[in-house]
Design a protein around this motif. Sequence first.
Motif, mmCIF file in Angstrom:
data_model
loop_
_atom_site.group_PDB
_atom_site.id
_atom_site.type_symbol
_atom_site.label_atom_id
_atom_site.label_comp_id
_atom_site.label_asym_id
_atom_site.label_seq_id
_atom_site.Cartn_x
_atom_site.Cartn_y
_atom_site.Cartn_z
ATOM 1 N N GLU A 1 -25.733 5.918 -64.680
ATOM 2 C CA GLU A 1 -27.119 6.056 -65.124
ATOM 3 C C GLU A 1 -27.913 6.918 -64.153
ATOM 4 N N MET A 2 -27.724 6.704 -62.850
ATOM 5 C CA MET A 2 -28.461 7.469 -61.841
ATOM 6 C C MET A 2 -28.108 8.952 -61.869
ATOM 7 N N LEU A 3 -26.830 9.259 -62.110
ATOM 8 C CA LEU A 3 -26.361 10.643 -62.050
ATOM 9 C C LEU A 3 -26.252 11.301 -63.422
ATOM 10 N N ASN B 1 -31.241 12.170 -56.761
ATOM 11 C CA ASN B 1 -31.384 13.439 -57.466
ATOM 12 C C ASN B 1 -32.248 14.423 -56.685
ATOM 13 N N ARG B 2 -33.236 13.927 -55.935
ATOM 14 C CA ARG B 2 -34.007 14.814 -55.048
ATOM 15 C C ARG B 2 -33.112 15.375 -53.951
ATOM 16 N N TRP C 1 -34.056 2.180 -59.472
ATOM 17 C CA TRP C 1 -34.895 3.298 -59.962
ATOM 18 C C TRP C 1 -35.252 4.236 -58.820
ATOM 19 N N LEU C 2 -35.639 3.687 -57.680
ATOM 20 C CA LEU C 2 -35.979 4.523 -56.521
ATOM 21 C C LEU C 2 -34.757 5.271 -56.008
ATOM 22 N N TYR C 3 -33.595 4.626 -55.997
ATOM 23 C CA TYR C 3 -32.378 5.309 -55.541
ATOM 24 C C TYR C 3 -31.990 6.437 -56.494
ATOM 25 N N LEU D 1 -19.820 8.306 -53.779
ATOM 26 C CA LEU D 1 -19.245 7.472 -52.732
ATOM 27 C C LEU D 1 -20.312 6.605 -52.064
ATOM 28 N N VAL D 2 -21.451 7.200 -51.740
ATOM 29 C CA VAL D 2 -22.506 6.449 -51.069
ATOM 30 C C VAL D 2 -23.052 5.348 -51.988
ATOM 31 N N LEU D 3 -23.330 5.697 -53.226
ATOM 32 C CA LEU D 3 -23.912 4.725 -54.148
ATOM 33 C C LEU D 3 -22.956 3.572 -54.448
#
Length: 343
Positions: free
Chosen positions: A173-175, A76-77, A69-71, A158-160
Amino acid sequence: MEQDVVDRAVTGDEHAFAELVEPYRRELRVHCYRMLGSLTDAEDVLQETLLAAWRGLAGFERRASVRAWLYRIATNRCLNAMRDAKRRTPPEPVPPFQPPEPSRRSEITWLQPYPDALLAGIADAAPEPAARYQTMEAVELAFVSALQRMPPRQAATLVLRDVLGFTADEVAEMLATTPTAVKGALQRARAALQADTRTPRPEPEKERDLGRRFAEAFTSADIDGVIALLTDDAWLSMPPAPHEYHGTAAIAAFLRVSFTHRSDLRVRLVPTKANGQPAYGVYLGEPGSPAGLFVLTMAGDRIHHIARFHTDALFPRFGLPVTLSGTPRPGVRTARRRGRFLR
């Protein structure tokens, strides 16, 4: 235990929130640095991330882990920050002398070094099983620079996936995209990284010796000595100045002008570590005033890239004094030489 802390944080317990996010603070800062290429921007976005997490905690649905969740918030920030041209473009310094025509003018002028001290604890942690890169190699200048040249969402993917080891579904989900889109972006990012491959670094003892010899040659204004340590395709950069000098002839031409700019000027180099690589704080005059920070990228038994960062305000972050005077401390290379680098 974590769910209990979440429950207390949701009720407005600031101490519980601090307990919840503190274990991830250092790795989130490194994540923001990889994405943004700037320690200053990374620390700004980290604070924005934690504030957004505090404000949005009531909406945390607990389907994902707190870390994921924090990532998601941090990533996105970072993507928002990368769209902000004012944040990305620092003012170009004016050289105190007329430098030779550069081989190229870089668009990545916001790049900053990252202190190894801030990697403590993170670098020792085992990567997730799906990760392709160790922490230290994923913070080297070559890797971070390559990320800056990618489209932002491609770099994030790539990083994730390859650095942090999140699954394709988690990254989607994050993106706010699909696993298929994640797979495509990852393939393109990996192909871009393969184009930037270089010779492996030497063993640590050899690397330290190369750094020592570079410091001795530089403080002695020994152009031939510096050039002898470089690969044939070595290059010199000076963020936030866009000037780049590629090849030993171009680097020698720049050093010649720089070394003759001022006479009888005392120069000292103080060793430190940045991005997991040998680094030196540069001090000019007496007492010594900060005048940039070298980070050396090694390849085989030579130096491939000399980065001279004009980030004097960051010296304390690298354990470097704001002024240098008196007897040099162990490891300091000192000489009176002619000239200076671009400030």
